[in-house]
Write a protein that holds these residues in place. Structure first.
Motif, PDB file in Angstrom:
ATOM      1  N   LEU A   1       3.615 -24.388   8.410  1.00 58.27           N
ATOM      2  CA  LEU A   1       3.879 -23.378   9.611  1.00 58.27           C
ATOM      3  C   LEU A   1       4.096 -24.046  11.003  1.00 58.27           C
ATOM      4  O   LEU A   1       5.220 -23.434  11.640  1.00 58.27           O
ATOM      5  N   ARG A   2       3.592 -24.974  11.238  1.00 61.39           N
ATOM      6  CA  ARG A   2       3.895 -25.757  12.541  1.00 61.39           C
ATOM      7  C   ARG A   2       5.581 -26.105  12.577  1.00 61.39           C
ATOM      8  O   ARG A   2       6.383 -26.016  13.345  1.00 61.39           O
ATOM      9  N   HIS A   3       6.070 -26.531  11.281  1.00 59.99           N
ATOM     10  CA  HIS A   3       7.436 -27.186  11.170  1.00 59.99           C
ATOM     11  C   HIS A   3       8.376 -25.696  11.259  1.00 59.99           C
ATOM     12  O   HIS A   3       9.283 -25.788  11.972  1.00 59.99           O
ATOM     13  N   VAL A   4       7.952 -24.631  10.560  1.00 62.99           N
ATOM     14  CA  VAL A   4       8.854 -23.214  10.794  1.00 62.99           C
ATOM     15  C   VAL A   4       8.793 -22.789  12.236  1.00 62.99           C
ATOM     16  O   VAL A   4       9.939 -22.315  12.491  1.00 62.99           O
ATOM     17  N   ILE A   5       7.680 -23.006  12.867  1.00 59.64           N
ATOM     18  CA  ILE A   5       7.693 -22.382  14.244  1.00 59.64           C
ATOM     19  C   ILE A   5       8.434 -23.151  15.214  1.00 59.64           C
ATOM     20  O   ILE A   5       9.059 -22.820  16.009  1.00 59.64           O
ATOM     21  N   THR A   6       8.625 -24.618  14.933  1.00 56.90           N
ATOM     22  CA  THR A   6       9.368 -25.508  15.643  1.00 56.90           C
ATOM     23  C   THR A   6      10.630 -25.566  15.406  1.00 56.90           C
ATOM     24  O   THR A   6      11.695 -25.974  16.275  1.00 56.90           O
ATOM     25  N   LEU A   7      11.127 -24.686  14.407  1.00 55.18           N
ATOM     26  CA  LEU A   7      12.627 -24.726  14.103  1.00 55.18           C
ATOM     27  C   LEU A   7      13.572 -24.165  14.985  1.00 55.18           C
ATOM     28  O   LEU A   7      13.063 -22.991  15.853  1.00 55.18           O
ATOM     29  N   LEU A   8      14.737 -24.156  14.989  1.00 54.08           N
ATOM     30  CA  LEU A   8      15.576 -23.461  16.220  1.00 54.08           C
ATOM     31  C   LEU A   8      15.840 -22.212  15.802  1.00 54.08           C
ATOM     32  O   LEU A   8      15.677 -21.588  14.491  1.00 54.08           O
ATOM     33  N   MET A   9      16.166 -21.426  16.760  1.00 51.22           N
ATOM     34  CA  MET A   9      16.536 -19.874  16.507  1.00 51.22           C
ATOM     35  C   MET A   9      17.621 -19.608  15.453  1.00 51.22           C
ATOM     36  O   MET A   9      17.708 -18.684  14.533  1.00 51.22           O
ATOM     37  N   ASP A  10      18.625 -20.639  15.501  1.00 47.67           N
ATOM     38  CA  ASP A  10      19.906 -20.434  14.361  1.00 47.67           C
ATOM     39  C   ASP A  10      19.333 -20.696  12.802  1.00 47.67           C
ATOM     40  O   ASP A  10      19.738 -19.741  12.093  1.00 47.67           O
ATOM     41  N   PHE A  11      18.325 -21.367  12.605  1.00 46.60           N
ATOM     42  CA  PHE A  11      17.567 -21.447  11.391  1.00 46.60           C
ATOM     43  C   PHE A  11      16.896 -19.987  11.040  1.00 46.60           C
ATOM     44  O   PHE A  11      17.433 -19.584  10.024  1.00 46.60           O
ATOM     45  N   HIS A  12      16.302 -19.289  11.683  1.00 44.77           N
ATOM     46  CA  HIS A  12      15.695 -18.107  11.747  1.00 44.77           C
ATOM     47  C   HIS A  12      16.852 -17.163  11.443  1.00 44.77           C
ATOM     48  O   HIS A  12      16.355 -16.121  10.744  1.00 44.77           O
ATOM     49  N   SER A  13      17.878 -17.173  12.130  1.00 46.49           N
ATOM     50  CA  SER A  13      18.803 -16.086  12.017  1.00 46.49           C
ATOM     51  C   SER A  13      19.650 -16.208  10.860  1.00 46.49           C
ATOM     52  O   SER A  13      20.231 -15.102  10.406  1.00 46.49           O
ATOM     53  N   ASN A  14      19.835 -17.520  10.185  1.00 46.85           N
ATOM     54  CA  ASN A  14      20.468 -17.614   9.000  1.00 46.85           C
ATOM     55  C   ASN A  14      19.884 -17.564   7.692  1.00 46.85           C
ATOM     56  O   ASN A  14      20.418 -17.369   6.646  1.00 46.85           O
ATOM     57  N   ASN A  15      18.534 -17.672   7.984  1.00 46.87           N
ATOM     58  CA  ASN A  15      17.721 -17.674   6.554  1.00 46.87           C
ATOM     59  C   ASN A  15      16.703 -16.674   6.704  1.00 46.87           C
ATOM     60  O   ASN A  15      16.099 -16.341   7.624  1.00 46.87           O
ATOM     61  N   SER A  16      16.411 -16.385   5.658  1.00 50.21           N
ATOM     62  CA  SER A  16      15.423 -15.160   5.294  1.00 50.21           C
ATOM     63  C   SER A  16      13.780 -15.856   5.439  1.00 50.21           C
ATOM     64  O   SER A  16      13.705 -17.151   4.796  1.00 50.21           O
ATOM     65  N   SER A  17      13.067 -15.252   5.713  1.00 52.35           N
ATOM     66  CA  SER A  17      11.591 -15.511   5.540  1.00 52.35           C
ATOM     67  C   SER A  17      11.102 -15.742   4.185  1.00 52.35           C
ATOM     68  O   SER A  17      10.419 -16.623   3.884  1.00 52.35           O
ATOM     69  N   GLY A  18      11.955 -15.035   3.239  1.00 51.58           N
ATOM     70  CA  GLY A  18      11.408 -15.017   1.653  1.00 51.58           C
ATOM     71  C   GLY A  18      11.726 -16.499   1.105  1.00 51.58           C
ATOM     72  O   GLY A  18      11.029 -16.952   0.479  1.00 51.58           O
ATOM     73  N   GLU A  19      12.937 -16.921   1.665  1.00 57.28           N
ATOM     74  CA  GLU A  19      13.042 -18.333   1.100  1.00 57.28           C
ATOM     75  C   GLU A  19      12.240 -19.476   1.829  1.00 57.28           C
ATOM     76  O   GLU A  19      11.724 -20.270   0.738  1.00 57.28           O
ATOM     77  N   ILE A  20      11.603 -19.346   2.789  1.00 55.25           N
ATOM     78  CA  ILE A  20      10.964 -20.361   3.347  1.00 55.25           C
ATOM     79  C   ILE A  20       9.567 -19.816   2.487  1.00 55.25           C
ATOM     80  O   ILE A  20       8.647 -21.238   2.336  1.00 55.25           O
ATOM     81  N   LEU A  21       8.947 -18.920   2.116  1.00 54.92           N
ATOM     82  CA  LEU A  21       7.680 -18.622   1.640  1.00 54.92           C
ATOM     83  C   LEU A  21       7.751 -19.069   0.119  1.00 54.92           C
ATOM     84  O   LEU A  21       7.042 -19.365  -0.456  1.00 54.92           O
ATOM     85  N   GLU A  22       9.074 -18.902  -0.497  1.00 56.93           N
ATOM     86  CA  GLU A  22       9.407 -19.355  -1.875  1.00 56.93           C
ATOM     87  C   GLU A  22       9.072 -20.741  -1.903  1.00 56.93           C
ATOM     88  O   GLU A  22       8.555 -21.394  -2.878  1.00 56.93           O
ATOM     89  N   VAL A  23       9.756 -21.544  -0.885  1.00 57.72           N
ATOM     90  CA  VAL A  23       9.451 -23.306  -0.743  1.00 57.72           C
ATOM     91  C   VAL A  23       8.067 -23.474  -0.795  1.00 57.72           C
ATOM     92  O   VAL A  23       7.592 -24.595  -1.508  1.00 57.72           O
ATOM     93  N   MET A  24       7.251 -22.818   0.094  1.00 55.32           N
ATOM     94  CA  MET A  24       5.852 -23.149   0.112  1.00 55.32           C
ATOM     95  C   MET A  24       5.039 -22.887  -1.163  1.00 55.32           C
ATOM     96  O   MET A  24       4.133 -23.767  -1.724  1.00 55.32           O
TER      97      MET A  24
END
Length: 87
Positions: free
Chosen positions: A13-36
């Motif tokens: 969660l700390r890593h995801v929060i510190t990512l740049l806005m470009d990452f969040h606009s290009n990737n879906s949150s579902g992909e992040i949850l799938e990796v977790m």
């Protein structure tokens, strides 16, 4: 195990929060949850392998060596065959 999972979630969660806005606009949150979820499954697999499988293999090897060396080689070979067929 619980501490490890909680620590992993907090770190992710700390890593995801510190990512740049470009990452969040290009990737879906579902992909992040799938990796977790995949990481959690990997940890459970490694835990079960270490705590369940390895001691069983050590017991089997010890049993085979004992029979081959102290009892009778033929009985040891028969036991090896039965274990291989069982597996």
């Amino acid at each position: 195990m619980e501490y490890l999972m909680r620590n992993l979630k907090e770190h992710a969660l700390r890593h995801v929060i510190t990512l740049l806005m470009d990452f969040h606009s290009n990737n879906s949150s579902g992909e992040i949850l799938e990796v977790m979820v995949l990481k959690k499954q990997y940890i459970h697999f490694a835990d079960s392998l270490i705590l369940n499988s390895i001691p069983s293999v050590i017991d089997i090897i010890t049993f085979i060596v004992y029979f081959l060396h102290f009892i009778n080689a033929y009985i040891g070979l028969i036991i090896i065959d039965v274990i291989i067929i069982y597996i």
